[in-house]
Design a protein around this motif. Structure first.
Motif, PDB file in Angstrom:
ATOM      1  N   ARG A   4       0.819  -1.213   0.000  1.00 14.26           N
ATOM      2  CA  ARG A   4       0.000   0.000   0.000  1.00 14.26           C
ATOM      3  C   ARG A   4       0.854   1.264   0.000  1.00 14.26           C
ATOM      4  NH1 ARG A   4      -2.964  -3.335   3.372  1.00 14.26           N
ATOM      5  NH2 ARG A   4      -5.107  -3.763   2.654  1.00 14.26           N
ATOM      6  N   GLU A   5       1.737   1.357   0.970  1.00 14.34           N
ATOM      7  CA  GLU A   5       2.456   2.616   1.202  1.00 14.34           C
ATOM      8  C   GLU A   5       3.312   3.024   0.013  1.00 14.34           C
ATOM      9  OE1 GLU A   5       5.575   4.583   4.461  1.00 14.34           O
ATOM     10  OE2 GLU A   5       4.808   2.528   4.717  1.00 14.34           O
ATOM     11  N   ASP A   6       3.914   2.058  -0.650  1.00 11.21           N
ATOM     12  CA  ASP A   6       4.877   2.381  -1.699  1.00 11.21           C
ATOM     13  C   ASP A   6       4.338   2.193  -3.118  1.00 11.21           C
ATOM     14  OD1 ASP A   6       6.891   3.044   0.153  1.00 11.21           O
ATOM     15  OD2 ASP A   6       7.370   0.911   0.429  1.00 11.21           O
ATOM     16  N   LEU A   7       3.070   1.779  -3.250  1.00 16.00           N
ATOM     17  CA  LEU A   7       2.518   1.627  -4.594  1.00 16.00           C
ATOM     18  C   LEU A   7       1.057   2.068  -4.665  1.00 16.00           C
ATOM     19  CD1 LEU A   7       2.810   0.771  -7.532  1.00 16.00           C
ATOM     20  CD2 LEU A   7       2.183  -1.561  -6.852  1.00 16.00           C
ATOM     21  N   TYR A   8       0.166   1.299  -4.062  1.00 17.39           N
ATOM     22  CA  TYR A   8      -1.258   1.544  -4.306  1.00 17.39           C
ATOM     23  C   TYR A   8      -1.748   2.849  -3.691  1.00 17.39           C
ATOM     24  CZ  TYR A   8      -1.171  -3.166  -6.146  1.00 17.39           C
ATOM     25  OH  TYR A   8      -0.884  -4.267  -6.902  1.00 17.39           O
ATOM     26  N   ALA A   9      -1.228   3.231  -2.542  1.00 14.87           N
ATOM     27  CA  ALA A   9      -1.607   4.527  -1.973  1.00 14.87           C
ATOM     28  C   ALA A   9      -1.097   5.661  -2.861  1.00 14.87           C
ATOM     29  CB  ALA A   9      -1.051   4.669  -0.557  1.00 14.87           C
ATOM     30  N   LEU A  10       0.105   5.486  -3.426  1.00 15.50           N
ATOM     31  CA  LEU A  10       0.671   6.522  -4.303  1.00 15.50           C
ATOM     32  C   LEU A  10      -0.090   6.582  -5.635  1.00 15.50           C
ATOM     33  CD1 LEU A  10       4.524   6.123  -3.728  1.00 15.50           C
ATOM     34  CD2 LEU A  10       2.867   7.547  -2.517  1.00 15.50           C
ATOM     35  N   MET A  11      -0.630   5.452  -6.076  1.00 12.71           N
ATOM     36  CA  MET A  11      -1.421   5.455  -7.314  1.00 12.71           C
ATOM     37  C   MET A  11      -2.685   6.286  -7.170  1.00 12.71           C
ATOM     38  SD  MET A  11      -1.028   1.460  -8.507  1.00 12.71           S
ATOM     39  CE  MET A  11      -2.216   1.604  -9.839  1.00 12.71           C
ATOM     40  N   ARG A  12      -3.149   6.457  -5.952  1.00  9.94           N
ATOM     41  CA  ARG A  12      -4.357   7.256  -5.720  1.00  9.94           C
ATOM     42  C   ARG A  12      -4.049   8.755  -5.638  1.00  9.94           C
ATOM     43  NH1 ARG A  12      -8.421   3.716  -4.132  1.00  9.94           N
ATOM     44  NH2 ARG A  12      -7.640   1.639  -3.542  1.00  9.94           N
ATOM     45  N   ASP A  13      -2.764   9.108  -5.564  1.00 10.72           N
ATOM     46  CA  ASP A  13      -2.387  10.506  -5.327  1.00 10.72           C
ATOM     47  C   ASP A  13      -2.828  11.427  -6.466  1.00 10.72           C
ATOM     48  OD1 ASP A  13      -0.871  12.985  -5.263  1.00 10.72           O
ATOM     49  OD2 ASP A  13       0.353  12.079  -3.709  1.00 10.72           O
ATOM     50  N   TYR A  14      -2.314  11.240  -7.673  1.00 16.60           N
ATOM     51  CA  TYR A  14      -2.654  12.140  -8.778  1.00 16.60           C
ATOM     52  C   TYR A  14      -4.143  12.091  -9.138  1.00 16.60           C
ATOM     53  CZ  TYR A  14       2.000  13.895 -10.100  1.00 16.60           C
ATOM     54  OH  TYR A  14       3.200  14.552 -10.127  1.00 16.60           O
ATOM     55  N   PRO A  15      -4.762  10.890  -9.201  1.00 14.64           N
ATOM     56  CA  PRO A  15      -6.206  10.890  -9.497  1.00 14.64           C
ATOM     57  C   PRO A  15      -7.033  11.659  -8.476  1.00 14.64           C
ATOM     58  CG  PRO A  15      -5.299   8.709  -9.870  1.00 14.64           C
ATOM     59  CD  PRO A  15      -4.206   9.525  -9.230  1.00 14.64           C
ATOM     60  N   SER A  16      -6.562  11.709  -7.226  1.00 16.96           N
ATOM     61  CA  SER A  16      -7.317  12.448  -6.209  1.00 16.96           C
ATOM     62  C   SER A  16      -7.196  13.951  -6.388  1.00 16.96           C
ATOM     63  CB  SER A  16      -6.843  12.057  -4.809  1.00 16.96           C
ATOM     64  OG  SER A  16      -5.534  12.537  -4.560  1.00 16.96           O
ATOM     65  N   ARG A  17      -6.176  14.409  -7.118  1.00 13.50           N
ATOM     66  CA  ARG A  17      -6.020  15.834  -7.411  1.00 13.50           C
ATOM     67  C   ARG A  17      -6.830  16.145  -8.675  1.00 13.50           C
ATOM     68  NH1 ARG A  17       0.561  16.764  -6.962  1.00 13.50           N
ATOM     69  NH2 ARG A  17       0.971  15.255  -5.264  1.00 13.50           N
ATOM     70  N   GLN A  18      -8.116  16.093  -8.554  1.00 12.92           N
ATOM     71  CA  GLN A  18      -8.978  16.130  -9.738  1.00 12.92           C
ATOM     72  C   GLN A  18      -8.785  17.399 -10.552  1.00 12.92           C
ATOM     73  OE1 GLN A  18     -13.072  15.269  -8.995  1.00 12.92           O
ATOM     74  NE2 GLN A  18     -12.641  13.415  -7.859  1.00 12.92           N
ATOM     75  N   GLY A  19      -8.703  17.210 -11.872  1.00 14.12           N
ATOM     76  CA  GLY A  19      -8.611  18.337 -12.783  1.00 14.12           C
ATOM     77  C   GLY A  19      -9.992  18.766 -13.239  1.00 14.12           C
ATOM     78  N   LYS A  20     -10.073  19.256 -14.466  1.00 17.98           N
ATOM     79  CA  LYS A  20     -11.333  19.783 -14.981  1.00 17.98           C
ATOM     80  C   LYS A  20     -12.347  18.681 -15.275  1.00 17.98           C
ATOM     81  CE  LYS A  20      -8.804  23.502 -17.345  1.00 17.98           C
ATOM     82  NZ  LYS A  20      -7.466  22.890 -17.203  1.00 17.98           N
ATOM     83  N   GLY A  21     -11.868  17.491 -15.614  1.00 24.50           N
ATOM     84  CA  GLY A  21     -12.775  16.425 -16.019  1.00 24.50           C
ATOM     85  C   GLY A  21     -13.121  16.486 -17.491  1.00 24.50           C
ATOM     86  N   LEU A  22     -12.217  17.056 -18.292  1.00 22.96           N
ATOM     87  CA  LEU A  22     -12.498  17.234 -19.716  1.00 22.96           C
ATOM     88  C   LEU A  22     -12.616  15.906 -20.444  1.00 22.96           C
ATOM     89  CD1 LEU A  22     -12.754  19.322 -22.038  1.00 22.96           C
ATOM     90  CD2 LEU A  22     -10.283  19.125 -22.340  1.00 22.96           C
ATOM     91  N   ARG A  23     -11.637  15.022 -20.249  1.00 25.07           N
ATOM     92  CA  ARG A  23     -11.659  13.734 -20.968  1.00 25.07           C
ATOM     93  C   ARG A  23     -12.864  12.873 -20.596  1.00 25.07           C
ATOM     94  NH1 ARG A  23      -6.686  15.428 -20.634  1.00 25.07           N
ATOM     95  NH2 ARG A  23      -6.887  15.281 -18.374  1.00 25.07           N
ATOM     96  N   PRO A  24     -13.165  12.690 -19.294  1.00 22.96           N
ATOM     97  CA  PRO A  24     -14.357  11.905 -18.961  1.00 22.96           C
ATOM     98  C   PRO A  24     -15.639  12.477 -19.548  1.00 22.96           C
ATOM     99  CG  PRO A  24     -12.993  12.194 -17.014  1.00 22.96           C
ATOM    100  CD  PRO A  24     -12.403  13.062 -18.074  1.00 22.96           C
ATOM    101  N   THR A  25     -15.756  13.803 -19.523  1.00 22.46           N
ATOM    102  CA  THR A  25     -16.975  14.425 -20.039  1.00 22.46           C
ATOM    103  C   THR A  25     -17.099  14.225 -21.537  1.00 22.46           C
ATOM    104  OG1 THR A  25     -16.827  16.093 -18.289  1.00 22.46           O
ATOM    105  CG2 THR A  25     -18.312  16.559 -20.122  1.00 22.46           C
ATOM    106  N   LEU A  26     -15.995  14.366 -22.266  1.00 24.43           N
ATOM    107  CA  LEU A  26     -16.032  14.138 -23.713  1.00 24.43           C
ATOM    108  C   LEU A  26     -16.442  12.700 -24.025  1.00 24.43           C
ATOM    109  CD1 LEU A  26     -12.831  16.028 -24.941  1.00 24.43           C
ATOM    110  CD2 LEU A  26     -15.186  16.550 -25.577  1.00 24.43           C
ATOM    111  N   ALA A  27     -15.886  11.744 -23.295  1.00 18.21           N
ATOM    112  CA  ALA A  27     -16.205  10.337 -23.565  1.00 18.21           C
ATOM    113  C   ALA A  27     -17.667  10.032 -23.263  1.00 18.21           C
ATOM    114  CB  ALA A  27     -15.294   9.427 -22.740  1.00 18.21           C
TER     115      ALA A  27
END
Length: 552
Positions: free
Chosen positions: A239-262
């Motif tokens: 968790r500490e060195d992989l899966y928790a870090l994988m959640r880091d950037y996705p949790s910094r949500q951006g505009k949501g442009l790509r999901p909305t387009l799809a």
């Protein structure tokens, strides 16, 4: 309008209300702003309100721009009655031009153009919840301005009006059903004027217009896809060195442009928006994996207002997290087999592989320029790089992937997205590059002037070197950009920025982005005419216009 000028506007004044409305519409209904700006052209509209406040409204390309009161071509002064009726869809604006209520001065053609602009705003923008809330708040701060207006009260039962007839009318005419599963109650099918002051057309030739609150819809799509991503990332060791870090950037949500387009593309072609959520989550996983690796390559220090992953945990862990995000994205694409079937999943695989290949090629082109310490001479070189590096996975591929989720696998149909969103994607990237130089860091999400420190070959840098005539200045600036980021100073970045300003490179880039976006929007309307106007297509249209209306 600058923040200091806006701060001097009295809270609750008519001028402040207009400024807040224009700002909200630039984010939430950019297609409406573009329609109004097209009518305004270069007309300077002076607006005076019942409370004594004043403001100037004009257009710049597809934007509506406000400024302090000054010389104007058309002048409009509202009294209490006119303010009450400004967003009232029961009346035509021309019926309200009376000497005792709404004073309008200016040349006939310009006055008609202004009325057409306000028609677009009042008949389309007023159907958005956020705009209604702005005007409702204005009314509640000044309750003495509103009330019953004679025989008009017979149109709407007294218990429904609460002194605010226009909004009650809108609330009843606005559909309450789900808008293609995206956001309930944010899409309005608006009436169309058959006469624009110059020509007329039969009503049966007029297509319906649908508008959506882009910010609301992007927020819903972003949230739904974030939930999907959270469920895809394993909750196990390490968790500490992989899966928790994988959640880091996705949790910094951006505009949501790509999901909305799809999701919107899926809905536009008649699919269920839910069918595109897993694919949209895969896109976001790829995106965040690319960002982790890009930040390492660019030596970036911040991403979305927080330290980059490699700056916080080291390059080794960051590289591994980026790899893991990309692998998880592949798994997410394949997992559509159960819900979408073999044919559509194979289509998604093909689109995803193409997207990744284009992105890697674009990254190689840009990094090659930096490695060889060269600045390309032509804008077209930047267009190719930008299309490959970000255009495909930011604009074109999300649209195509959403359509595949709806069952579209014909390459000719999928290709109808390409040219429109190629130009829109380039314009979007140019504007992002401009924002890195002149934007607000809190809104932009990265450190300002980071592109100059990283040595990115932007349109502004290309224009600067193409137009420089002083060989000594060229040598001085070439020496700066040849340095690695770690060797560059903030003072050197400021020197590059000053040279760009002096050469007019920033204004050149803004003009270029506006032209590209306008051409892209024209291609959107022509190439996607095969798709009937519906809620999904309305969202795509708003995103297309968002490029030209967001503030710079």
């Amino acid at each position: 309008m600058s923040a200091d000028v806006l701060a001097r506007m009295p809270e609750g004044s008519g001028a402040r209300l207009l400024e807040d409305t224009v700002t909200a519409l630039a984010e939430r209904a950019p297609a409406v702003v573009a329609a109004a700006a097209e009518h305004m052209r270069d007309i300077r509209l002076g607006l005076g309100f019942n409370d004594g406040s004043e403001i100037l409204l004009t257009s710049r390309h597809s934007r509506l721009v406000t400024a302090p009161a000054g010389p104007c071509d058309v002048e409009v002064v509202f009294d209490d009655r006119a303010m009450n009726l400004l967003f009232d869809l029961q009346r035509r604006p021309v019926d309200e031009v009376v000497p005792t209520s709404l004073d309008v001065r200016g040349e006939r053609d310009q006055v008609l153009a202004v009325w057409r602009a306000f028609t677009a705003l009042s008949q389309r923008a007023s159907g958005l919840r956020h705009v209604q809330e702005l005007w409702r708040g204005y009314r509640e701060r000044s309750p003495g301005l509103w009330g019953v207006h004679g025989a008009d009260t017979a149109r709407i039962p007294a218990q429904d009006t609460d002194g605010w007839r226009a909004l009650d009318y809108l609330n009843r005419r606005r559909p309450e059903h789900s808008t293609a599963g995206l956001v309930s109650g944010t899409v309005v099918t608006a009436p169309r004027w058959l006469w624009d002051g110059r020509s007329s057309s039969p009503w049966w030739e007029e297509a319906a217009v649908k508008d959506a609150d882009l910010m609301e819809i992007m927020a819903v799509c972003r949230s739904r896809v974030a939930q999907e991503m959270a469920g895809l990332i394993p909750d196990r060791e390490p968790r500490e060195d992989l899966y928790a870090l994988m959640r880091d950037y996705p949790s910094r949500q951006g505009k949501g442009l790509r999901p909305t387009l799809a999701i919107a593309s899926c809905a536009a072609f008649g699919g269920r928006p839910q069918d595109a959520v897993r694919a949209a989550a895969a896109l976001e996983l790829f995106h965040n994996g690319f960002l982790v690796h890009d930040d390492i390559a660019d030596e970036s220090t911040h991403r979305r207002g927080l330290p980059t992953l490699h700056a916080q945990y080291g390059e080794g862990l960051a590289v591994n997290v980026g790899d893991a995000l990309n692998l998880l994205a592949v798994d997410a694409v394949l997992s559509n087999l159960e819900s979408l079937g073999l044919a559509r999943t194979l289509g998604l695989i093909q689109e995803t592989v193409h997207m990744c290949r284009e992105s890697l090629e674009g990254q190689a082109v840009e990094l090659g320029w930096i490695h060889r310490k060269v600045v390309p001479a032509r804008d077209e070189d930047y267009f190719v790089m930008s299309t490959k590096k970000t255009g495909w996975y930011t604009c074109m591929s999300p649209c195509r992937i959403g359509a595949v989720c709806a069952g579209v696998t014909d390459p000719a149909v999928l290709g109808r997205f390409d040219e429109a969103f190629r130009q829109i994607g380039i314009a979007f990237q140019i504007q992002d590059d401009v924002l890195n130089l002149v934007g607000e860091e809190a809104k932009y999400g990265k450190e300002l002037l980071g592109d100059l420190l990283e040595g990115k070959r932007t349109v502004m840098l290309i224009h600067l070197f193409r137009t420089m005539t002083d060989p000594d200045e060229r040598d001085r600036l070439s020496a700066i950009i040849a340095k690695p980021r770690s060797a560059k100073t903030q003072r050197e970045a400021d020197a590059l920025l000053s040279a760009m300003r002096a050469a007019g490179s920033i204004d050149y880039a803004i003009e270029l982005a506006d032209r590209l976006a306008a051409d892209g929007i024209a291609r959107f309307e022509s190439d996607l005419a095969i798709v009937p106007d519906n809620e999904g297509k309305a969202v795509l249209r708003q995103i297309a216009h968002y490029v030209t209306t967001r503030p710079l």
